[in-house]
Design a protein around this motif. Structure first.
Motif, PDB file in Angstrom:
ATOM      1  N   THR A 193       0.823  -1.213   0.000  1.00  0.00           N
ATOM      2  CA  THR A 193       0.000   0.000   0.000  1.00  0.00           C
ATOM      3  C   THR A 193       0.858   1.264   0.000  1.00  0.00           C
ATOM      4  OG1 THR A 193      -1.753  -1.189   1.151  1.00  0.00           O
ATOM      5  CG2 THR A 193      -1.863   1.215   1.190  1.00  0.00           C
ATOM      6  N   GLN A 208      -8.720  11.603   1.340  1.00  0.00           N
ATOM      7  CA  GLN A 208      -8.338  10.251   1.728  1.00  0.00           C
ATOM      8  C   GLN A 208      -9.321   9.233   1.146  1.00  0.00           C
ATOM      9  OE1 GLN A 208      -7.772   9.864   5.951  1.00  0.00           O
ATOM     10  NE2 GLN A 208      -5.816  10.932   5.898  1.00  0.00           N
ATOM     11  N   LYS A 209     -10.573   9.605   1.082  1.00  0.00           N
ATOM     12  CA  LYS A 209     -11.582   8.706   0.531  1.00  0.00           C
ATOM     13  C   LYS A 209     -11.270   8.373  -0.932  1.00  0.00           C
ATOM     14  CE  LYS A 209     -16.539   8.324  -0.396  1.00  0.00           C
ATOM     15  NZ  LYS A 209     -17.835   8.991  -0.324  1.00  0.00           N
ATOM     16  N   ALA A 268      -8.117   6.297  -1.194  1.00  0.00           N
ATOM     17  CA  ALA A 268      -8.426   4.916  -0.801  1.00  0.00           C
ATOM     18  C   ALA A 268      -9.066   4.163  -1.969  1.00  0.00           C
ATOM     19  CB  ALA A 268      -9.347   4.904   0.414  1.00  0.00           C
ATOM     20  N   GLN A 269      -9.946   4.832  -2.705  1.00  0.00           N
ATOM     21  CA  GLN A 269     -10.565   4.188  -3.869  1.00  0.00           C
ATOM     22  C   GLN A 269      -9.518   3.872  -4.933  1.00  0.00           C
ATOM     23  OE1 GLN A 269     -13.522   7.142  -4.820  1.00  0.00           O
ATOM     24  NE2 GLN A 269     -15.121   6.077  -3.663  1.00  0.00           N
ATOM     25  N   VAL A 274      -8.061   0.253  -1.046  1.00  0.00           N
ATOM     26  CA  VAL A 274      -7.886  -0.041   0.385  1.00  0.00           C
ATOM     27  C   VAL A 274      -8.914   0.750   1.185  1.00  0.00           C
ATOM     28  CG1 VAL A 274      -5.411  -0.524   0.148  1.00  0.00           C
ATOM     29  CG2 VAL A 274      -6.162   1.789   0.729  1.00  0.00           C
ATOM     30  N   ARG A 275      -8.993   0.454   2.481  1.00  0.00           N
ATOM     31  CA  ARG A 275      -9.859   1.223   3.368  1.00  0.00           C
ATOM     32  C   ARG A 275      -9.243   2.596   3.633  1.00  0.00           C
ATOM     33  NH1 ARG A 275      -8.823  -3.209   6.164  1.00  0.00           N
ATOM     34  NH2 ARG A 275      -8.013  -1.997   7.904  1.00  0.00           N
ATOM     35  N   ARG A 276     -10.099   3.540   3.972  1.00  0.00           N
ATOM     36  CA  ARG A 276      -9.643   4.902   4.258  1.00  0.00           C
ATOM     37  C   ARG A 276      -8.653   4.920   5.426  1.00  0.00           C
ATOM     38  NH1 ARG A 276     -12.460   9.460   7.085  1.00  0.00           N
ATOM     39  NH2 ARG A 276     -11.304  11.287   6.439  1.00  0.00           N
ATOM     40  N   SER A 277      -8.875   4.054   6.407  1.00  0.00           N
ATOM     41  CA  SER A 277      -7.974   4.003   7.567  1.00  0.00           C
ATOM     42  C   SER A 277      -6.554   3.607   7.139  1.00  0.00           C
ATOM     43  CB  SER A 277      -8.512   3.045   8.630  1.00  0.00           C
ATOM     44  OG  SER A 277      -8.639   1.735   8.102  1.00  0.00           O
ATOM     45  N   SER A 278      -6.446   2.774   6.093  1.00  0.00           N
ATOM     46  CA  SER A 278      -5.115   2.394   5.588  1.00  0.00           C
ATOM     47  C   SER A 278      -4.413   3.592   4.963  1.00  0.00           C
ATOM     48  CB  SER A 278      -5.235   1.263   4.560  1.00  0.00           C
ATOM     49  OG  SER A 278      -5.763   0.106   5.150  1.00  0.00           O
ATOM     50  N   SER A 283      -4.900   6.712   5.796  1.00  0.00           N
ATOM     51  CA  SER A 283      -4.513   7.574   6.909  1.00  0.00           C
ATOM     52  C   SER A 283      -3.197   7.105   7.524  1.00  0.00           C
ATOM     53  CB  SER A 283      -5.626   7.577   7.963  1.00  0.00           C
ATOM     54  OG  SER A 283      -5.305   8.437   9.010  1.00  0.00           O
ATOM     55  N   GLU A 284      -3.080   5.800   7.680  1.00  0.00           N
ATOM     56  CA  GLU A 284      -1.864   5.213   8.251  1.00  0.00           C
ATOM     57  C   GLU A 284      -0.650   5.444   7.344  1.00  0.00           C
ATOM     58  OE1 GLU A 284      -0.547   0.676   9.021  1.00  0.00           O
ATOM     59  OE2 GLU A 284      -2.513   1.238   9.843  1.00  0.00           O
TER      60      GLU A 284
END
Length: 190
Positions: A98, A122-123, A126-127, A131-135, A137-138
């Motif tokens: 990622t 971030q949304k 992520a698309q 991946v998920r939005r939390s990924s 952010s990380e």
């Protein structure tokens, strides 16, 4: 660039975000086409084509071929580069981590925007990365901690391009080279 290409908007003034396909044409071909250009203003969210709508692709191809063979060739090269990018993106999602894909997407966005600073939520990122939005952010937090980027409220700023480039996967170079054969490369983003 060897000087045979330049990037001008429809009004003749320099425009770094003008139509890349037209900007990639040799100047004589572009000047030949200029009388046929019609400015079209598009806003975010405008739709040019909806699935199921009828289009006359054969008529379009015929008109483009009559208008100028170099434009048709440019459109074909651009289409091929988009297929290459699509295939590479699909393989990249399965093959690279990622943080590598994120670094590639940020670098490619800066290339396309001709700026080290751009809006990107971030949304949406992520698309693009699947991946998920939390990924996101990380990963964005880790890249920021390393001094590669600054990310705040949907705005990304690349602080150290070389440092960010150390994280990109090999797909960045493949896609960049494919696009460079089709579209003239502007100066590195400022």
């Amino acid at each position: 660039m060897d000087g045979s290409y330049d990037s001008y908007g429809l009004d003749g003034s320099y425009d770094p975000v003008s139509n890349g396909i037209l900007a990639a044409l040799p100047k004589p071909a572009r000047e030949h086409l200029r009388p046929h250009w019609e400015p079209v203003e598009l806003s975010a969210g405008d739709v040019l084509y909806r699935p199921g709508e009828r289009t006359d692709a054969d008529q379009f191809r015929h008109e483009i071929a009559l208008l100028d063979g170099q434009l048709q060739q440019g459109l074909q090269r651009f289409t091929q580069s988009m297929f290459t990018q699509l295939a590479r993106n699909a393989a990249c999602i399965r093959s690279h981590r990622t943080h590598q894909r994120c670094a590639r997407r940020l670098s490619m966005t800066a290339d396309r925007m001709h700026s080290e600073r751009f809006d990107l939520t971030q949304k949406f990122l992520a698309q693009m990365l699947a991946v998920r939005r939390s990924s996101v952010s990380e990963v964005a937090g880790a890249l920021a901690a390393e001094g590669c980027i600054q990310y705040s409220r949907g705005t990304s700023t690349i602080l150290e391009r070389d440092r960010l480039q150390a994280h990109v996967c090999s797909c960045y170079q493949v896609i960049r080279e494919t696009l460079d054969t089709v579209l003239p490369r502007h100066k590195d983003p400022v």
